[in-house]
Design a protein around this motif. Structure first.
Motif, PDB file in Angstrom:
ATOM      1  N   CYS A  10      12.494 -30.573 -34.137  1.00  0.00           N
ATOM      2  CA  CYS A  10      12.531 -30.137 -32.733  1.00  0.00           C
ATOM      3  C   CYS A  10      12.400 -31.396 -31.866  1.00  0.00           C
ATOM      4  O   CYS A  10      11.381 -31.623 -31.210  1.00  0.00           O
ATOM      5  CB  CYS A  10      11.398 -29.160 -32.441  1.00  0.00           C
ATOM      6  N   TYR A  11      13.437 -32.202 -31.888  1.00  0.00           N
ATOM      7  CA  TYR A  11      13.368 -33.516 -31.252  1.00  0.00           C
ATOM      8  C   TYR A  11      13.342 -33.440 -29.732  1.00  0.00           C
ATOM      9  O   TYR A  11      12.749 -34.301 -29.082  1.00  0.00           O
ATOM     10  CB  TYR A  11      14.523 -34.392 -31.722  1.00  0.00           C
ATOM     11  N   ASP A  12      13.962 -32.423 -29.141  1.00  0.00           N
ATOM     12  CA  ASP A  12      13.889 -32.279 -27.681  1.00  0.00           C
ATOM     13  C   ASP A  12      12.451 -32.042 -27.244  1.00  0.00           C
ATOM     14  O   ASP A  12      11.982 -32.641 -26.275  1.00  0.00           O
ATOM     15  CB  ASP A  12      14.787 -31.135 -27.206  1.00  0.00           C
ATOM     16  N   LEU A  13      11.752 -31.165 -27.971  1.00  0.00           N
ATOM     17  CA  LEU A  13      10.355 -30.889 -27.643  1.00  0.00           C
ATOM     18  C   LEU A  13       9.489 -32.119 -27.890  1.00  0.00           C
ATOM     19  O   LEU A  13       8.604 -32.426 -27.087  1.00  0.00           O
ATOM     20  CB  LEU A  13       9.843 -29.704 -28.464  1.00  0.00           C
ATOM     21  N   SER A  14       9.754 -32.839 -28.979  1.00  0.00           N
ATOM     22  CA  SER A  14       8.961 -34.042 -29.251  1.00  0.00           C
ATOM     23  C   SER A  14       9.177 -35.091 -28.165  1.00  0.00           C
ATOM     24  O   SER A  14       8.243 -35.795 -27.776  1.00  0.00           O
ATOM     25  CB  SER A  14       9.291 -34.605 -30.633  1.00  0.00           C
ATOM     26  N   GLU A  59      23.752 -34.439 -33.562  1.00  0.00           N
ATOM     27  CA  GLU A  59      23.457 -33.906 -32.222  1.00  0.00           C
ATOM     28  C   GLU A  59      22.002 -34.148 -31.832  1.00  0.00           C
ATOM     29  O   GLU A  59      21.649 -34.103 -30.659  1.00  0.00           O
ATOM     30  CB  GLU A  59      23.749 -32.410 -32.181  1.00  0.00           C
ATOM     31  N   PHE A  60      21.132 -34.409 -32.815  1.00  0.00           N
ATOM     32  CA  PHE A  60      19.711 -34.614 -32.542  1.00  0.00           C
ATOM     33  C   PHE A  60      19.383 -36.057 -32.194  1.00  0.00           C
ATOM     34  O   PHE A  60      18.311 -36.347 -31.691  1.00  0.00           O
ATOM     35  CB  PHE A  60      18.874 -34.231 -33.774  1.00  0.00           C
ATOM     36  N   ARG A  61      20.271 -36.965 -32.467  1.00  0.00           N
ATOM     37  CA  ARG A  61      19.965 -38.395 -32.388  1.00  0.00           C
ATOM     38  C   ARG A  61      19.454 -38.863 -31.021  1.00  0.00           C
ATOM     39  O   ARG A  61      18.471 -39.604 -30.975  1.00  0.00           O
ATOM     40  CB  ARG A  61      21.192 -39.203 -32.804  1.00  0.00           C
ATOM     41  N   PRO A  62      20.041 -38.480 -29.894  1.00  0.00           N
ATOM     42  CA  PRO A  62      19.517 -38.972 -28.604  1.00  0.00           C
ATOM     43  C   PRO A  62      18.064 -38.575 -28.343  1.00  0.00           C
ATOM     44  O   PRO A  62      17.264 -39.403 -27.904  1.00  0.00           O
ATOM     45  CB  PRO A  62      20.455 -38.359 -27.567  1.00  0.00           C
ATOM     46  N   ALA A  63      17.703 -37.334 -28.625  1.00  0.00           N
ATOM     47  CA  ALA A  63      16.319 -36.887 -28.404  1.00  0.00           C
ATOM     48  C   ALA A  63      15.367 -37.581 -29.368  1.00  0.00           C
ATOM     49  O   ALA A  63      14.245 -37.942 -28.999  1.00  0.00           O
ATOM     50  CB  ALA A  63      16.221 -35.376 -28.555  1.00  0.00           C
ATOM     51  N   LEU A  64      15.812 -37.795 -30.602  1.00  0.00           N
ATOM     52  CA  LEU A  64      14.982 -38.495 -31.574  1.00  0.00           C
ATOM     53  C   LEU A  64      14.759 -39.940 -31.153  1.00  0.00           C
ATOM     54  O   LEU A  64      13.638 -40.456 -31.232  1.00  0.00           O
ATOM     55  CB  LEU A  64      15.630 -38.429 -32.962  1.00  0.00           C
ATOM     56  N   LEU A  65      15.794 -40.587 -30.672  1.00  0.00           N
ATOM     57  CA  LEU A  65      15.649 -41.964 -30.196  1.00  0.00           C
ATOM     58  C   LEU A  65      14.703 -42.043 -29.000  1.00  0.00           C
ATOM     59  O   LEU A  65      13.883 -42.960 -28.908  1.00  0.00           O
ATOM     60  CB  LEU A  65      17.008 -42.550 -29.835  1.00  0.00           C
ATOM     61  N   ARG A  66      14.799 -41.086 -28.074  1.00  0.00           N
ATOM     62  CA  ARG A  66      13.885 -41.064 -26.919  1.00  0.00           C
ATOM     63  C   ARG A  66      12.442 -40.926 -27.395  1.00  0.00           C
ATOM     64  O   ARG A  66      11.532 -41.569 -26.867  1.00  0.00           O
ATOM     65  CB  ARG A  66      14.237 -39.923 -25.974  1.00  0.00           C
ATOM     66  N   THR A  67      12.223 -40.078 -28.397  1.00  0.00           N
ATOM     67  CA  THR A  67      10.876 -39.873 -28.928  1.00  0.00           C
ATOM     68  C   THR A  67      10.329 -41.150 -29.542  1.00  0.00           C
ATOM     69  O   THR A  67       9.213 -41.574 -29.237  1.00  0.00           O
ATOM     70  CB  THR A  67      10.890 -38.760 -30.001  1.00  0.00           C
TER      71      THR A  67
END
Length: 83
Positions: A10-14, A59-67
């Protein structure tokens, strides 16, 4: 909570959680907990997360990188903080 979000992908939430961590008072105990989380991210348990970073079409990569960048910005980078 953050490690659970990362394990569940749940990378957006993280990413949002890391954004809220910047408003928390940075104590030595808090910084030690973040450091433990970073060490945990290097363990085999989080291998899928690290492989996600390599997958450029994810598709998860941008949110994961932000985290992950957010965690790096929270931790002190100077040797002066070593205790």
């Amino acid at each position: 909570a953050l490690s659970l979000c990362l394990m569940a992908r749940c990378y957006d939430l993280s990413s949002e959680l890391v954004g809220h961590l910047t408003t928390v008072n940075l104590t030595v105990g808090f910084l030690m907990e973040v450091d433990k989380l970073v060490q945990l991210l290097e363990s085999p348990t989080f291998l899928p997360l690290r492989l996600e970073l390599v997958n450029t079409g994810s598709e998860f990569r941008p949110a994961l990188l932000r985290t992950l960048y957010g965690l790096l910005m929270i931790l002190p980078q100077s040797g002066a903080y070593n205790t």
